[in-house]
Design an enzyme around this catalytic site. Structure first.
Site, PDB file in Angstrom:
ATOM      1  N   LYS A 147       0.875  -1.182  -0.111  1.00 53.37           N
ATOM      2  CA  LYS A 147      -0.079   0.080  -0.027  1.00 53.37           C
ATOM      3  C   LYS A 147       0.755   1.140   0.101  1.00 53.37           C
ATOM      4  O   LYS A 147       0.553   2.028  -0.580  1.00 53.37           O
ATOM      5  CB  LYS A 147      -0.823  -0.005   1.108  1.00 53.37           C
ATOM      6  CG  LYS A 147      -2.072   1.151   1.285  1.00 53.37           C
ATOM      7  CD  LYS A 147      -2.392   1.474   2.563  1.00 53.37           C
ATOM      8  CE  LYS A 147      -1.509   2.393   3.419  1.00 53.37           C
ATOM      9  NZ  LYS A 147      -2.017   3.053   4.411  1.00 53.37           N
ATOM     10  N   ASP A 158      -6.278   1.057   1.007  1.00 47.46           N
ATOM     11  CA  ASP A 158      -6.259   1.303   2.303  1.00 47.46           C
ATOM     12  C   ASP A 158      -7.714   0.952   2.822  1.00 47.46           C
ATOM     13  O   ASP A 158      -8.539   0.236   2.130  1.00 47.46           O
ATOM     14  CB  ASP A 158      -6.067   2.677   2.642  1.00 47.46           C
ATOM     15  CG  ASP A 158      -7.151   3.770   2.320  1.00 47.46           C
ATOM     16  OD1 ASP A 158      -8.120   3.249   1.547  1.00 47.46           O
ATOM     17  OD2 ASP A 158      -6.877   4.861   2.692  1.00 47.46           O
TER      18      ASP A 158
END
Length: 211
Positions: A120, A138
């Protein structure tokens, strides 16, 4: 969800916010990477409050090492998991100096090899700083994508893979920002605000909230 509906959703997002940007404050590529690393399991607001003073003093790996782990902790102690984050930031700063001439690498593989930088974080950095058309997943992106029916995924990695397949190329640069903003301000975790949602008629969520 069919392609026509997906395009309509992202056209609505695009009309509302043609050029969405990260809400994290940063000065350069290094401070952006630090800010993203600090934002894991923390809000952008809390990170910005902590880095406002930090980034006046530190804007490159050398200065971070001079500050040291204990010094860094004094600036970020209001952020969750700050002990581990401080350790990783000092470690990645050292690696940037020793292996990358003090520069933040530009490839996903090199970024992900840095301490505390996962999929991420690497994707967010590449998207925000270099406008790479990658989807960073996320909690907001994962929740919204599943809730509105873009994908059905059990993990963040699966969600990212499926989003990359279904989102048309022309929307990919800004897609994760649009989904984050939608999740942060409208499609909230506990109580989605369906009355003000611009994509409510396209959304496939069955338990909509109109109170």
């Amino acid at each position: 969800m069919n392609k026509d509906k997906i395009c309509k959703i992202f056209e609505i997002f695009k009309k509302a916010s043609p050029e969405p940007k990260t809400e994290l404050d940063f000065k350069n590529d290094y401070t952006l990477l630090v800010a993203i690393s600090l934002s894991a399991q923390a809000t952008d607001v809390s990170v910005n409050k902590a880095t406002a003073a930090l980034f006046k003093l530190v804007d490159n790996p050398k200065k971070m090492l001079e500050l040291g782990e204990d010094g860094l902790k004094k600036y970020i102690k209001t952020i969750g998991l700050y002990n581990g984050k401080a350790k990783n930031i000092i470690a990645l700063s050292r690696i940037l100096i020793e292996q990358h001439k003090g520069k933040v690498p530009k490839t996903f593989a090199e970024l992900k090899a840095l301490p505390g930088v996962g999929t991420k974080t690497a994707n967010v950095f590449l998207n925000c700083f270099y406008q790479h058309p990658v989807i960073a997943v996320d909690t907001h992106v994962f929740r919204v994508s599943n809730r509105i029916g873009l994908v059905k995924a059990k993990t963040a990695d699966e969600c990212g893979e499926k989003l990359n397949k279904i989102i048309p190329a022309e929307y990919k640069i800004h897609a994760h920002h649009w989904l984050i903003l939608h999740g942060r301000y409208t499609c909230k975790a506990r109580k989605p605000e369906c009355l003000k949602c611009p994509i409510e008629k396209l959304c496939e969520f069955k338990e909509k909230n109109f109170s």
